[in-house]
Design an enzyme around this catalytic site. Structure first.
Site, PDB file in Angstrom:
ATOM      1  N   TYR A   1      53.261  34.973  36.871  1.00 38.71           N
ATOM      2  CA  TYR A   1      53.118  34.823  38.321  1.00 38.71           C
ATOM      3  C   TYR A   1      53.146  33.351  38.732  1.00 38.71           C
ATOM      4  CZ  TYR A   1      51.634  39.729  38.208  1.00 38.71           C
ATOM      5  OH  TYR A   1      51.571  41.079  38.021  1.00 38.71           O
TER       6      TYR A   1
ATOM      7  N   ASN B   1      44.222  38.302  31.794  1.00 39.56           N
ATOM      8  CA  ASN B   1      45.621  38.655  31.550  1.00 39.56           C
ATOM      9  C   ASN B   1      46.510  37.405  31.631  1.00 39.56           C
ATOM     10  OD1 ASN B   1      48.115  39.851  31.320  1.00 39.56           O
ATOM     11  ND2 ASN B   1      47.722  41.446  32.837  1.00 39.56           N
TER      12      ASN B   1
END
Length: 165
Positions: free
Chosen positions: A137, A130
């Site tokens: 993040y 992902n």
């Protein structure tokens, strides 16, 4: 509660949100290529989040009565720090609402919860394929715990392990 730039509201989940939360959970499962993996129901969510002794919690982003994003979390405990932390189980923003700051706002709310309660850790996992999430993040300062891998026991292996006791 936090008002967001586009007029959406970030708030703790409340009774009545179950359907919207479940829709986000299913959309996340679809995105993660596991569309048939969700056994959860609105009734189960109600019991988990709003029952007599909740052990999981959620923040939602809502606008015009629609749940657009969720963060579902629970407490962890570190024997090394001697304190609780937050484990983010699911963070999901419906695709059409991405780039509105909802993901950042939800993570900021969780970080604020940690600070308010004296929790030194906010942790979660991300699928290694992902890349959009990993980049998001990383941009927020989240570090990969490369030396740690998650282990899970389920189904027949769980039953077999319990029988060993």
């Amino acid at each position: 509660m936090t008002d967001l730039q586009d007029g959406a509201l970030l708030r703790p989940a409340r009774a009545g949100d179950e359907g919207g939360i479940l829709a986000c959970i299913q959309a996340l499962a679809d995105y993660e290529r596991e569309p048939d993996a969700v056994d959860n129901t609105a009734e189960m969510i109600a019991g988990t989040l709003f029952g007599d002794d909740p052990r999981a919690f959620a923040f939602v982003v809502e606008k015009e009565g629609e749940i657009r994003a969720i963060a579902i979390w629970f407490l962890t405990y570190s024997t090394w720090t001697g304190r609780h932390g937050i484990w983010l189980e699911d963070l999901y923003v419906h695709q059409q609402y991405r780039s509105n700051g909802y993901g950042v706002a939800l993570l900021a709310a969780l970080a604020a919860e940690c600070l308010a309660k004296g929790y030194p850790r906010l942790e979660w996992t991300v699928l290694d394929w992902n890349e959009p999430a990993i980049g998001f993040y990383r941009a927020l300062g989240a570090e990969a715990m490369e030396e740690w891998t998650t282990r899970r026991v389920t189904g027949e292996a769980l039953t077999a392990l319990a029988a060993r006791g």
